[in-house]
Design an enzyme around this catalytic site. Structure first.
Site, PDB file in Angstrom:
ATOM      1  N   HIS A  53       0.876  -1.169   0.000  1.00  0.00           N
ATOM      2  CA  HIS A  53       0.000   0.000   0.000  1.00  0.00           C
ATOM      3  C   HIS A  53       0.916   1.222   0.000  1.00  0.00           C
ATOM      4  CE1 HIS A  53      -2.399  -3.030   2.219  1.00  0.00           C
ATOM      5  NE2 HIS A  53      -3.433  -2.460   1.658  1.00  0.00           N
ATOM      6  N   ASP A  56       2.358   1.746   3.362  1.00  0.00           N
ATOM      7  CA  ASP A  56       3.291   0.743   3.909  1.00  0.00           C
ATOM      8  C   ASP A  56       4.716   1.205   3.622  1.00  0.00           C
ATOM      9  OD1 ASP A  56       1.078  -0.877   4.360  1.00  0.00           O
ATOM     10  OD2 ASP A  56       1.410  -2.094   2.560  1.00  0.00           O
ATOM     11  N   LYS A 182     -14.493  -8.239   0.278  1.00  0.00           N
ATOM     12  CA  LYS A 182     -14.523  -8.842   1.630  1.00  0.00           C
ATOM     13  C   LYS A 182     -15.904  -8.530   2.197  1.00  0.00           C
ATOM     14  CE  LYS A 182     -11.483  -7.485   5.026  1.00  0.00           C
ATOM     15  NZ  LYS A 182     -10.229  -7.691   5.798  1.00  0.00           N
ATOM     16  N   GLU A 216      -9.775 -13.373  -2.583  1.00  0.00           N
ATOM     17  CA  GLU A 216      -8.965 -13.832  -1.451  1.00  0.00           C
ATOM     18  C   GLU A 216      -9.666 -15.009  -0.772  1.00  0.00           C
ATOM     19  OE1 GLU A 216      -7.117 -11.091   1.373  1.00  0.00           O
ATOM     20  OE2 GLU A 216      -7.855 -12.341   3.007  1.00  0.00           O
ATOM     21  N   HIS A 219     -11.693 -14.292   2.380  1.00  0.00           N
ATOM     22  CA  HIS A 219     -12.875 -13.438   2.246  1.00  0.00           C
ATOM     23  C   HIS A 219     -14.076 -14.208   1.705  1.00  0.00           C
ATOM     24  CE1 HIS A 219      -9.978  -9.768   2.046  1.00  0.00           C
ATOM     25  NE2 HIS A 219      -9.868 -10.473   3.162  1.00  0.00           N
ATOM     26  N   ASP A 244      -5.249 -13.578  -3.819  1.00  0.00           N
ATOM     27  CA  ASP A 244      -4.726 -13.485  -2.449  1.00  0.00           C
ATOM     28  C   ASP A 244      -4.929 -14.827  -1.763  1.00  0.00           C
ATOM     29  OD1 ASP A 244      -3.946 -10.896  -2.766  1.00  0.00           O
ATOM     30  OD2 ASP A 244      -5.380 -10.026  -1.345  1.00  0.00           O
ATOM     31  N   ASP A 286      -1.568 -13.148   1.091  1.00  0.00           N
ATOM     32  CA  ASP A 286      -2.062 -12.029   1.892  1.00  0.00           C
ATOM     33  C   ASP A 286      -2.439 -12.586   3.265  1.00  0.00           C
ATOM     34  OD1 ASP A 286      -2.907  -9.702   2.846  1.00  0.00           O
ATOM     35  OD2 ASP A 286      -4.725  -9.541   1.655  1.00  0.00           O
TER      36      ASP A 286
HETATM   37  C1  GLT Z   1      -5.840  -5.852   4.164  1.00  0.00           C
HETATM   38  C2  GLT Z   1      -6.983  -6.625   3.606  1.00  0.00           C
HETATM   39  C3  GLT Z   1      -6.506  -7.417   2.474  1.00  0.00           C
HETATM   40  C4  GLT Z   1      -6.210  -6.597   1.269  1.00  0.00           C
HETATM   41  C5  GLT Z   1      -5.046  -5.730   1.479  1.00  0.00           C
HETATM   42  C6  GLT Z   1      -4.902  -4.825   0.308  1.00  0.00           C
HETATM   43  S1  GLT Z   1      -5.023  -4.919   2.983  1.00  0.00           S
HETATM   44  O1  GLT Z   1      -4.918  -6.728   4.748  1.00  0.00           O
HETATM   45  O2  GLT Z   1      -7.545  -7.453   4.624  1.00  0.00           O
HETATM   46  O3  GLT Z   1      -7.306  -8.480   2.151  1.00  0.00           O
HETATM   47  O4  GLT Z   1      -5.850  -7.447   0.214  1.00  0.00           O
HETATM   48  O5  GLT Z   1      -5.550  -3.612   0.474  1.00  0.00           O
HETATM   49 MN    MN Z   2      -8.096 -11.087   4.486  1.00  0.00          MN
HETATM   50 MN    MN Z   3      -6.382  -9.498   0.485  1.00  0.00          MN
END
Ligand code: GLT
Ligand code: MN
Ligand code: MN
Length: 386
Positions: A53, A56, A182, A216, A219, A244, A286
């Site tokens: 980010h 970061d 998410k 992800e 998520h 992710d 991630d």
């Molecule tokens: C954060 C979030 C992640 C995202 C990241 C990117 S930041 O950790 O929970 O799933 O991928 O913004």
């Molecule tokens: Mn996550």
């Molecule tokens: Mn993520």
């Protein structure tokens, strides 16, 4: 055999191995590392790339001179280690200004600031070589729907992504966007809560060809969904721009555990899918180490993510080569050429013929499909006895 190599495209975010173990109930348990230290840690464990980010890398309140020094040092660390930056993103969630969202905020000043911050972060990402730009909504959501009509939120989100696509085109950047869903956390309910929502949203954009998804594991599991199915739908639509990897069970907070640490079978079918279709992008972890760990434990965590991926890749090859599994699959997927006149693309003749076709419904319903055997063989491969 399970050594990570650049061709595996294993990447980590600065925020992942750099996670200091803060949670809503506890203080940091590890001292913060600098971005340069994190790059060296990732090189030591054998990663290919590092993502970040904007904040970061460059603190939100850094002066231009500080920014230049930080970026210079970071570039030097990349040069020294050979790590690359395949992806970058914007922090649109930590600062209090974003407490009611960024692009979907009710306040036009906040929305404008979010665009400014993202354009600057895109410039930074591109300067460091990023080809994919991730948008995780962060706080684009609500605790109470009294505050906003969700239709307005969707329209504002569309306006922002359209604006930023035009910016990228205007700058002649070679950059694609990947939207990450998410369902809940850090807010009670987040808009565009799953990868499926994101895919539907992308189709409504001005430049859908520039925008894909970044699903992800955790998520989709949080929403109780089958991650592989989301990934497959994205892949089939040509929209799997990034992924992710991590792990967690359904119904919990966003745990971001080491890849493959909770649901090995789901992780196996995911790795098998990515390898079978030849997904060419980053395998981005991630995730972060347990709060019990020091930096040696963080390295164990990072090595574990990559090693598990490579073990599962080898298991997938074994699965694909297993004669009994392949025999069962051949049986399951047997074609019936006599049905060709009835299936496939619609014609009026086919439809009429199909309406008249007799089926032995009872016999078809009686057959056993051998999926128990197939799944047990899969489990035995995973348990190492096959
Ligand atoms: C954060 C979030 C992640 C995202 C990241 C990117 S930041 O950790 O929970 O799933 O991928 O913004
Ligand atoms: Mn996550
Ligand atoms: Mn993520």
């Amino acid at each position: 055999m399970y050594e990570p190599k650049p061709e595996h495209r294993f990447t980590f975010g600065l925020w992942t191995v750099g996670n200091v173990g803060r949670d809503p109930f506890g203080l940091p348990v590890r001292e913060a590392l600098s971005p340069v230290q994190i790059v060296h840690l990732l090189a030591e464990v054998g990663a290919y790339g590092v993502n970040f980010h904007d904040n970061d890398l460059v603190p939100i309140d850094a002066t231009p001179a500080e920014r230049d020094r930080i970026v210079r040092d970071f570039k030097q660390a990349l040069k020294d280690t050979g790590l690359v930056v395949p992806m970058a993103t914007t922090n649109l969630f930590s600062d209090p200004i974003f407490k009611d969202g960024a692009f979907t905020s009710n306040d036009p000043k906040v929305r404008a600031y979010a665009l400014q911050k993202t354009m600057r972060a895109i410039d930074l990402g591109v300067e460091l070589g990023a080809k994919v730009y991730v948008f995780w909504g962060g706080r684009e959501g609500t605790e109470t729907d009294a505050c906003r009509n969700p239709v307005d939120a969707i329209k504002r989100m569309r306006e922002a992504i359209n604006f930023l696509c035009e910016y990228v085109i205007d700058q002649r950047y070679d950059l694609k966007f990947a939207l990450e869903a998410k369902p809940n956390e850090p807010r009670a309910d987040i808009y565009n809560a799953t990868t499926g929502h994101m895919l539907a949203f992308i189709a409504t954009l001005d430049h859908p060809e520039m925008v894909g998804v970044n699903p992800e594991v955790a998520h989709e599991h949080m929403a109780g969904l089958n991650f592989l199915h989301s990934v497959a739908q994205a892949w089939e639509a040509g929209k799997l721009f990034h992924i992710d990897l991590n792990d967690q069970y359904a119904g919990r907070y966003d745990q971001d555990f080491r890849f493959g640490s909770r649901d090995i079978k789901a992780a196996f079918f995911l790795v098998k899918f990515l390898e079978d279709v030849g997904y060419p992008g980053s395998r981005h972890f991630d995730a972060h180490a347990y709060r019990t760990e020091d930096y040696e434990g963080v390295k164990d965590f990072a090595r574990g993510c990559m090693r598990t991926y490579l073990i599962l890749k080898e298991k997938a090859e074994r699965w694909n080569a297993d004669p009994e599994i392949q025999g069962l699959l051949a049986e399951i997927h047997q074609d019936d050429p006599s049905l060709q006149p009835y299936l496939g693309t619609y014609t009026a003749v086919k439809a009429a013929a199909l309406k008249d076709m007799p089926f032995d419904r009872i016999a078809l319903g009686k057959r056993g499909l051998h999926y128990e055997r197939l799944d047990q063989l899969t489990v035995e491969i995973l348990l190492g006895v096959r």
